[in-house]
Design a protein around this motif. Structure first.
Motif, PDB file in Angstrom:
ATOM      1  N   PRO A  93      -0.569 -41.944  13.077  1.00  0.00           N
ATOM      2  CA  PRO A  93      -0.658 -41.403  14.431  1.00  0.00           C
ATOM      3  C   PRO A  93      -1.327 -40.033  14.518  1.00  0.00           C
ATOM      4  O   PRO A  93      -2.032 -39.755  15.494  1.00  0.00           O
ATOM      5  N   ALA A  94      -1.153 -39.172  13.514  1.00  0.00           N
ATOM      6  CA  ALA A  94      -1.778 -37.845  13.568  1.00  0.00           C
ATOM      7  C   ALA A  94      -3.300 -37.963  13.570  1.00  0.00           C
ATOM      8  O   ALA A  94      -3.989 -37.235  14.289  1.00  0.00           O
ATOM      9  N   VAL A  95      -3.839 -38.880  12.786  1.00  0.00           N
ATOM     10  CA  VAL A  95      -5.285 -39.117  12.796  1.00  0.00           C
ATOM     11  C   VAL A  95      -5.678 -39.762  14.119  1.00  0.00           C
ATOM     12  O   VAL A  95      -6.705 -39.421  14.706  1.00  0.00           O
ATOM     13  N   ALA A  96      -4.837 -40.666  14.615  1.00  0.00           N
ATOM     14  CA  ALA A  96      -5.119 -41.326  15.899  1.00  0.00           C
ATOM     15  C   ALA A  96      -5.192 -40.316  17.038  1.00  0.00           C
ATOM     16  O   ALA A  96      -6.024 -40.453  17.937  1.00  0.00           O
ATOM     17  N   VAL A  97      -4.354 -39.288  17.010  1.00  0.00           N
ATOM     18  CA  VAL A  97      -4.374 -38.247  18.043  1.00  0.00           C
ATOM     19  C   VAL A  97      -5.740 -37.563  18.065  1.00  0.00           C
ATOM     20  O   VAL A  97      -6.348 -37.393  19.130  1.00  0.00           O
ATOM     21  N   GLN A  99      -8.617 -38.665  16.891  1.00  0.00           N
ATOM     22  CA  GLN A  99      -9.660 -39.619  17.298  1.00  0.00           C
ATOM     23  C   GLN A  99      -9.589 -39.903  18.792  1.00  0.00           C
ATOM     24  O   GLN A  99     -10.624 -40.047  19.449  1.00  0.00           O
ATOM     25  N   ALA A 100      -8.392 -39.987  19.329  1.00  0.00           N
ATOM     26  CA  ALA A 100      -8.222 -40.249  20.763  1.00  0.00           C
ATOM     27  C   ALA A 100      -8.807 -39.104  21.582  1.00  0.00           C
ATOM     28  O   ALA A 100      -9.497 -39.342  22.580  1.00  0.00           O
ATOM     29  N   ARG A 101      -8.524 -37.885  21.160  1.00  0.00           N
ATOM     30  CA  ARG A 101      -9.087 -36.722  21.869  1.00  0.00           C
ATOM     31  C   ARG A 101     -10.615 -36.774  21.860  1.00  0.00           C
ATOM     32  O   ARG A 101     -11.265 -36.534  22.873  1.00  0.00           O
ATOM     33  N   ALA A 102     -11.187 -37.072  20.694  1.00  0.00           N
ATOM     34  CA  ALA A 102     -12.649 -37.134  20.566  1.00  0.00           C
ATOM     35  C   ALA A 102     -13.235 -38.256  21.420  1.00  0.00           C
ATOM     36  O   ALA A 102     -14.333 -38.119  21.963  1.00  0.00           O
ATOM     37  N   ALA A 103     -12.492 -39.347  21.560  1.00  0.00           N
ATOM     38  CA  ALA A 103     -12.977 -40.498  22.331  1.00  0.00           C
ATOM     39  C   ALA A 103     -12.642 -40.388  23.817  1.00  0.00           C
ATOM     40  O   ALA A 103     -13.130 -41.191  24.620  1.00  0.00           O
ATOM     41  N   GLY A 104     -11.780 -39.450  24.170  1.00  0.00           N
ATOM     42  CA  GLY A 104     -11.429 -39.250  25.573  1.00  0.00           C
ATOM     43  C   GLY A 104     -10.431 -40.255  26.117  1.00  0.00           C
ATOM     44  O   GLY A 104     -10.454 -40.591  27.294  1.00  0.00           O
ATOM     45  N   HIS A 105      -9.545 -40.742  25.254  1.00  0.00           N
ATOM     46  CA  HIS A 105      -8.468 -41.612  25.738  1.00  0.00           C
ATOM     47  C   HIS A 105      -7.151 -41.221  25.081  1.00  0.00           C
ATOM     48  O   HIS A 105      -7.097 -40.269  24.311  1.00  0.00           O
ATOM     49  N   MET A 107      -3.548 -41.395  22.842  1.00  0.00           N
ATOM     50  CA  MET A 107      -3.156 -41.804  21.496  1.00  0.00           C
ATOM     51  C   MET A 107      -2.679 -43.249  21.509  1.00  0.00           C
ATOM     52  O   MET A 107      -2.974 -44.011  20.589  1.00  0.00           O
ATOM     53  N   ASP A 108      -1.941 -43.646  22.548  1.00  0.00           N
ATOM     54  CA  ASP A 108      -1.468 -45.029  22.619  1.00  0.00           C
ATOM     55  C   ASP A 108      -2.638 -46.009  22.634  1.00  0.00           C
ATOM     56  O   ASP A 108      -2.599 -47.043  21.951  1.00  0.00           O
ATOM     57  N   ASP A 109      -3.694 -45.684  23.395  1.00  0.00           N
ATOM     58  CA  ASP A 109      -4.882 -46.551  23.407  1.00  0.00           C
ATOM     59  C   ASP A 109      -5.529 -46.611  22.028  1.00  0.00           C
ATOM     60  O   ASP A 109      -5.977 -47.666  21.589  1.00  0.00           O
ATOM     61  N   GLU A 110      -5.575 -45.471  21.354  1.00  0.00           N
ATOM     62  CA  GLU A 110      -6.167 -45.439  20.020  1.00  0.00           C
ATOM     63  C   GLU A 110      -5.332 -46.255  19.037  1.00  0.00           C
ATOM     64  O   GLU A 110      -5.878 -46.996  18.215  1.00  0.00           O
ATOM     65  N   LEU A 111      -4.006 -46.154  19.119  1.00  0.00           N
ATOM     66  CA  LEU A 111      -3.150 -46.932  18.222  1.00  0.00           C
ATOM     67  C   LEU A 111      -3.268 -48.425  18.486  1.00  0.00           C
ATOM     68  O   LEU A 111      -3.227 -49.223  17.547  1.00  0.00           O
ATOM     69  N   VAL A 112      -3.426 -48.829  19.747  1.00  0.00           N
ATOM     70  CA  VAL A 112      -3.638 -50.242  20.077  1.00  0.00           C
ATOM     71  C   VAL A 112      -4.938 -50.726  19.433  1.00  0.00           C
ATOM     72  O   VAL A 112      -4.996 -51.801  18.838  1.00  0.00           O
TER      73      VAL A 112
END
Length: 167
Positions: A93-97, A99-105, A107-112
């Motif tokens: 999840p820490a990496v997902a956070v 990546q989510a910020r960089a992608a503009g969505h 963390m939950d969307d990134e984890l999905v």
């Protein structure tokens, strides 16, 4: 379809949503409903250890997939495959956070997205070659689009009640 999610990271995740998206992907991919899957959320340090040990690369990554069994085809006269443990999807999840910020969505969307990606790896998809990458990422996008448009059960498991009009 049994999907077990365990969060051993320092970041709260929606375990029910992760289990649900994994079940959705497995169902859409027509995997035997008795097949079992494990999803584990870990911290940066542990993911870094796994990444170096199994992939030979330093530092944490977002998702790793560890296949366990091929689907048991059972006896030759039994057309239905038996249950199998597909394997483990490990998420950070820490990496997902990040990546989510960089992608503009979120963390939950990134984890999905990462859970979907990991399940596809368990099912034999890869992206090492250009044509494999194109196939896997197109399938991943179709599955994510389907997931986002699929009706959801209430999280509590309670049937939804129509508004009675009183407040």
């Amino acid at each position: 379809m049994p999907v077990e999610v365990a969060n051993e990271s320092e970041i709260a995740v929606d375990e029910a949503e992760l289990a649900a998206v994994c079940r959705y992907v497995l169902t859409e991919m027509q995997v035997n409903p008795q097949a079992e899957l494990s999803v584990l959320c870990v911290d940066v340090e542990y993911m870094g250890t796994l990444h170096e040990r199994w992939m030979g690369e330093k530092g944490p990554t977002d998702v790793l997939a560890f296949p366990m069994d091929e689907l048991d085809t059972g006896r030759p006269d039994d057309p239905e495959p038996g249950p199998a443990l597909l394997g483990d999807v490990v998420l950070c999840p820490a990496v997902a956070v990040r990546q989510a910020r960089a992608a503009g969505h979120s963390m939950d969307d990134e984890l999905v997205l990462l859970a979907t990606h990991g399940v596809l790896h368990l099912l034999g998809y890869d992206h090492m070659e250009k044509d494999e990458e194109k196939e896997m990422f197109a399938l991943q996008q179709r599955l994510l689009d389907g997931w986002r448009s699929a009706p959801r059960e209430p999280v509590t498991g309670s049937p939804a009640r129509p508004d009675s009009g009183t407040r």
